[in-house]
Write a protein that holds these residues in place. Structure first.
Motif, mmCIF file in Angstrom:
data_model
loop_
_atom_site.group_PDB
_atom_site.id
_atom_site.type_symbol
_atom_site.label_atom_id
_atom_site.label_comp_id
_atom_site.label_asym_id
_atom_site.label_seq_id
_atom_site.Cartn_x
_atom_site.Cartn_y
_atom_site.Cartn_z
ATOM 1 N N MET A 153 0.665 -1.140 -0.142
ATOM 2 C CA MET A 153 -0.044 0.139 0.015
ATOM 3 C C MET A 153 0.901 1.260 -0.045
ATOM 4 S SD MET A 153 -2.721 1.089 2.874
ATOM 5 C CE MET A 153 -4.234 1.082 2.029
ATOM 6 N N ALA A 154 0.332 2.175 -0.825
ATOM 7 C CA ALA A 154 1.440 3.389 -0.981
ATOM 8 C C ALA A 154 1.144 4.352 0.382
ATOM 9 C CB ALA A 154 0.911 4.292 -2.153
ATOM 10 N N LEU A 155 2.048 5.061 0.688
ATOM 11 C CA LEU A 155 1.712 6.191 1.846
ATOM 12 C C LEU A 155 1.638 7.590 1.291
ATOM 13 C CD1 LEU A 155 5.017 4.929 4.172
ATOM 14 C CD2 LEU A 155 2.352 4.457 4.396
ATOM 15 N N TYR A 156 1.929 7.747 -0.192
ATOM 16 C CA TYR A 156 1.456 8.986 -0.716
ATOM 17 C C TYR A 156 0.187 8.823 -1.598
ATOM 18 C CZ TYR A 156 6.307 10.147 -0.286
ATOM 19 O OH TYR A 156 7.566 10.617 0.351
ATOM 20 N N GLY A 157 -0.704 9.870 -1.424
ATOM 21 C CA GLY A 157 -1.993 9.819 -1.940
ATOM 22 C C GLY A 157 -2.479 11.143 -2.638
ATOM 23 N N LYS A 158 -3.250 10.992 -3.315
ATOM 24 C CA LYS A 158 -3.942 12.155 -3.965
ATOM 25 C C LYS A 158 -5.407 11.839 -4.142
ATOM 26 C CE LYS A 158 -3.258 14.932 -8.465
ATOM 27 N NZ LYS A 158 -2.114 15.089 -9.328
ATOM 28 N N LEU A 159 -5.971 12.959 -3.556
ATOM 29 C CA LEU A 159 -7.745 12.745 -3.799
ATOM 30 C C LEU A 159 -7.961 13.978 -4.801
ATOM 31 C CD1 LEU A 159 -8.901 11.509 -0.639
ATOM 32 C CD2 LEU A 159 -8.645 10.190 -2.541
ATOM 33 N N GLU A 160 -8.980 13.899 -5.534
ATOM 34 C CA GLU A 160 -9.402 15.033 -6.304
ATOM 35 C C GLU A 160 -11.014 15.072 -6.234
ATOM 36 O OE1 GLU A 160 -7.170 16.272 -9.814
ATOM 37 O OE2 GLU A 160 -6.250 14.392 -9.575
ATOM 38 N N THR A 161 -11.467 16.186 -6.319
ATOM 39 C CA THR A 161 -13.090 16.269 -6.754
ATOM 40 C C THR A 161 -13.513 17.614 -7.254
ATOM 41 O OG1 THR A 161 -15.307 15.799 -5.650
ATOM 42 C CG2 THR A 161 -13.880 17.405 -4.531
ATOM 43 N N GLU A 162 -14.347 17.835 -8.024
ATOM 44 C CA GLU A 162 -14.920 18.967 -8.505
ATOM 45 C C GLU A 162 -16.397 19.221 -8.110
ATOM 46 O OE1 GLU A 162 -14.428 18.835 -12.785
ATOM 47 O OE2 GLU A 162 -12.409 19.444 -12.600
ATOM 48 N N VAL A 163 -16.509 20.645 -7.829
ATOM 49 C CA VAL A 163 -17.878 20.978 -7.323
ATOM 50 C C VAL A 163 -18.373 22.169 -8.255
ATOM 51 C CG1 VAL A 163 -19.085 21.984 -5.388
ATOM 52 C CG2 VAL A 163 -17.174 20.577 -5.039
ATOM 53 N N GLU A 164 -19.603 21.732 -9.062
ATOM 54 C CA GLU A 164 -20.196 23.001 -9.895
ATOM 55 C C GLU A 164 -20.873 23.830 -8.675
ATOM 56 O OE1 GLU A 164 -21.859 22.228 -13.252
ATOM 57 O OE2 GLU A 164 -21.120 20.229 -13.613
ATOM 58 N N ILE A 165 -20.662 25.319 -8.819
ATOM 59 C CA ILE A 165 -21.278 26.159 -8.227
ATOM 60 C C ILE A 165 -21.803 27.495 -9.248
ATOM 61 C CG2 ILE A 165 -19.961 25.906 -6.317
ATOM 62 C CD1 ILE A 165 -18.623 28.394 -6.783
ATOM 63 N N LYS A 166 -22.795 28.091 -8.581
ATOM 64 C CA LYS A 166 -23.342 29.131 -9.631
ATOM 65 C C LYS A 166 -22.815 30.409 -9.387
ATOM 66 C CE LYS A 166 -28.001 27.058 -9.289
ATOM 67 N NZ LYS A 166 -28.782 26.917 -8.258
ATOM 68 N N ILE A 210 -18.088 22.830 1.993
ATOM 69 C CA ILE A 210 -17.871 24.254 2.359
ATOM 70 C C ILE A 210 -17.968 25.353 0.994
ATOM 71 C CG2 ILE A 210 -15.935 25.971 2.692
ATOM 72 C CD1 ILE A 210 -14.911 23.630 4.869
ATOM 73 N N SER A 211 -17.471 24.550 -0.168
ATOM 74 C CA SER A 211 -17.850 25.015 -1.478
ATOM 75 C C SER A 211 -19.333 25.666 -1.663
ATOM 76 C CB SER A 211 -17.417 24.280 -2.504
ATOM 77 O OG SER A 211 -16.219 24.053 -2.608
ATOM 78 N N LYS A 212 -20.348 24.769 -1.220
ATOM 79 C CA LYS A 212 -21.661 24.897 -1.544
ATOM 80 C C LYS A 212 -21.994 25.824 -0.538
ATOM 81 C CE LYS A 212 -23.258 22.302 -4.794
ATOM 82 N NZ LYS A 212 -23.797 23.047 -5.962
ATOM 83 N N ASP A 213 -21.525 26.037 0.562
ATOM 84 C CA ASP A 213 -22.076 26.968 1.792
ATOM 85 C C ASP A 213 -21.360 28.260 1.190
ATOM 86 O OD1 ASP A 213 -22.979 25.129 3.385
ATOM 87 O OD2 ASP A 213 -21.021 25.212 4.681
ATOM 88 N N ILE A 214 -20.217 28.495 0.511
ATOM 89 C CA ILE A 214 -19.771 29.695 -0.195
ATOM 90 C C ILE A 214 -20.646 30.154 -1.247
ATOM 91 C CG2 ILE A 214 -17.701 30.792 -1.163
ATOM 92 C CD1 ILE A 214 -16.076 28.885 0.588
ATOM 93 N N GLU A 215 -21.024 29.190 -2.091
ATOM 94 C CA GLU A 215 -21.808 29.369 -2.982
ATOM 95 C C GLU A 215 -23.064 30.175 -2.814
ATOM 96 O OE1 GLU A 215 -24.277 27.048 -6.827
ATOM 97 O OE2 GLU A 215 -23.867 26.093 -4.955
#
Length: 161
Positions: free
Chosen positions: A1-14, A140-145
């Motif tokens: 199992m790798a100790l290095y990791g990377k997670l990504e996501t995208e959030v569409e906002i108005k 948090i992105s949705k709250d800021i939106e």
């Protein structure tokens, strides 16, 4: 199992990419107004708001508990509405040797897409990937939106362009 990791996501906002970037980059001390149940405070400890090399101190709620983080503004790209924070101290480093949060606000015809990247090195193989922290960023992105679009009782703190 790798100790290095990377997670990504995208959030569409108005809201526009520029407005979103401005609040997270230049007006971060107001974020608790937009997301008070998740971000309790953000204080400037060294430097200037939004400047590379500045140090911020966050108090936030993660996985149901109040947590803290001392972050360095590591990189800013105004032209591309992006920046990087590096976690220097705090609760998250109980599980990770290093942790970075990259945020890029991408304009669309209407609104924008917020792209989050979490890059980290775990202290050991038993540490799970931080999907809950990635979800917190999205929430948090949705709250800021909602705040930027005027769905609040205090009014927008960023002037309309």
């Amino acid at each position: 199992m790798a100790l290095y990791g990377k997670l990504e996501t995208e959030v569409e906002i108005k809201a526009s990419a520029e407005k979103f970037h401005e609040i997270l980059h230049q007006k971060l001390h107001h974020i608790s107004n937009a997301s008070s149940d998740k971000i309790k405070s953000c204080e400037l400890h060294e430097g200037e708001w939004g400047k590379v090399g500045s140090i911020l101190y966050f108090t936030y709620v993660h996985d149901g508990k109040v947590s803290v983080a001392k972050d360095l503004i590591e990189a800013v790209d105004e032209e591309n509405n992006s920046f990087t924070w590096k976690v220097l101290e705090g609760d998250i480093l109980e599980h990770y040797k290093s942790f970075r949060i990259r945020v890029k606000s991408i304009p669309k015809d209407e609104g924008s897409v917020i792209h989050f990247t979490l890059e980290y090195e775990k202290l050991h193989e038993g540490i799970p990937d931080s999907h809950s922290l990635l979800q917190l960023c999205a929430d948090i992105s949705k709250d800021i939106e909602a705040y930027l679009m005027g769905n609040n009782n205090e009014g927008s703190f960023i002037a309309k362009a």
